[in-house]
Design an enzyme around this catalytic site. Structure first.
Site, PDB file in Angstrom:
ATOM      1  N   LYS A 129      51.593  27.335   2.381  1.00 33.29           N
ATOM      2  CA  LYS A 129      51.383  26.307   3.281  1.00 33.29           C
ATOM      3  C   LYS A 129      51.007  24.842   2.193  1.00 33.29           C
ATOM      4  CE  LYS A 129      49.282  24.223   7.258  1.00 33.29           C
ATOM      5  NZ  LYS A 129      50.271  23.636   7.838  1.00 33.29           N
ATOM      6  N   HIS A 172      45.213  29.642   6.438  1.00 35.12           N
ATOM      7  CA  HIS A 172      46.596  29.786   6.542  1.00 35.12           C
ATOM      8  C   HIS A 172      47.043  30.750   5.246  1.00 35.12           C
ATOM      9  CE1 HIS A 172      46.465  26.777   9.877  1.00 35.12           C
ATOM     10  NE2 HIS A 172      47.856  27.233  10.188  1.00 35.12           N
TER      11      HIS A 172
END
Ligand code: NAD
Length: 267
Positions: free
Chosen positions: A160, A156
């Site tokens: 995040k 990701h």
């Protein structure tokens, strides 16, 4: 009134909400009944998402939108602290909730299911609307029956906050239901640098990669005698969730009660 499905988009000014507004305005079977957001109010919803003016102005008042627009479905991508009250309000007005916002407790889900049953309407809460990600989970669970040695790697963006991702946790849970109990790797394995072997879950490992430029990817790598198998899903942008949102909207029109998890729609 047309036979299009009339949609209230809650959180219309957010990253996901804007994609939903675009979906609704560009789909012949859907009609935008209202666009609700705490920010951007008074702006034309079409213009807000980079399309032509559509005549629907963003309002901060969800209850009035629910009471006045004769909508069929409310799609909500807001924030965890408001998603439950928004959903309960929609059900109270007989508007079917299709919820992408995360953070519901099992008790809240059970209560909302009861309210949907009482109202005779369908509802859906789906922490992941990506059809490809759901298929990855199902395929991985199937493969784990034959390849119990595996590692999950998820990728990701570097901003995040949580690790591993909710999708990786769900994948691990679904794999665990299908996989025989096994603690993989050497029993005396040692980490020279702490964390190098990733997070431990039910006998296997999950690794979280965080890099700028990455949106969302997940890979399950299986190892067997003389062979390996990789199952991988790549998400490039938020628009990739929209086929799932559209399917959810269509499905809730046809049943009663609240369904939790998009995987129930993918056979
Ligand atoms: P975002 O911060 O970009 O957007 C949220 C929007 O909701 C903002 O515009 C905010 O003004 C608005 N908002 C907040 N409270 C509100 C309220 N009470 N009433 C009306 N509007 C309100 O967030 P995002 O990236 O669009 O994500 C939204 C949610 O969706 C998060 O919970 C995220 O985890 C989840 N999400 C789910 C999926 C899925 O597949 N289910 C995919 C991506 C994100």
């Amino acid at each position: 009134m047309s036979d299009k499905i009339r949609i209230i988009v809650s959180g219309a000014g957010g990253r996901m909400g804007k994609e939903v507004v675009k979906l609704v305005l560009q789909d012949d079977e859907l009609e935008l009944a209202a666009a609700v957001d705490r920010s951007a109010h008074g702006r034309d919803a079409g213009r807000l998402v980079g399309l032509e003016d559509c005549g629907v102005l963003v309002t901060p008042d969800l209850e009035t939108a629910l009471a006045d627009t004769e909508a069929d479905v409310m799609v909500d991508f807001t924030l965890p602290h408001s998603a439950y009250s928004n959903t309960a309000l929609a059900v109270k007005y007989g508007v079917r909730p299709v919820i992408g916002t995360t953070g519901f407790t099992p008790e809240q889900i059970a209560g909302l299911d009861k309210q949907c049953q009482e109202q005779g309407i369908g509802g859906l809460i789906a922490p992941n609307f990506s059809i490809g990600a759901i298929l990855l989970m199902k395929f991985a669970a199937q493969a784990a029956k034959y390849f119990p040695h595996l590692e999950i790697i998820e990728y990701h963006g570097d901003q995040k906050l949580d690790a591993p991702s909710g999708t990786a946790i769900k994948t691990a849970e679904m794999i665990s239901e299908a996989r025989q109990e096994l603690r993989q790797g050497h029993p005396e394995e040692e980490e020279i640098i702490e964390g190098s072997r990733g997070g431990y879950y039910n006998g296997f490992r999950i690794h979280s990669v965080r890099l700028p430029g990455v949106f969302a990817q997940e890979e399950v790598v299986f190892g067997g005698f003389g062979q390996s198998l990789k199952i991988r899903h790549d998400s490039y942008e938020r628009a990739g969730y929209m086929p799932g949102v559209k399917l959810g909207i269509q499905k809730v029109m046809g049943y009663t009660g609240l369904i939790y998890g998009f995987e129930h729609f993918i056979e």
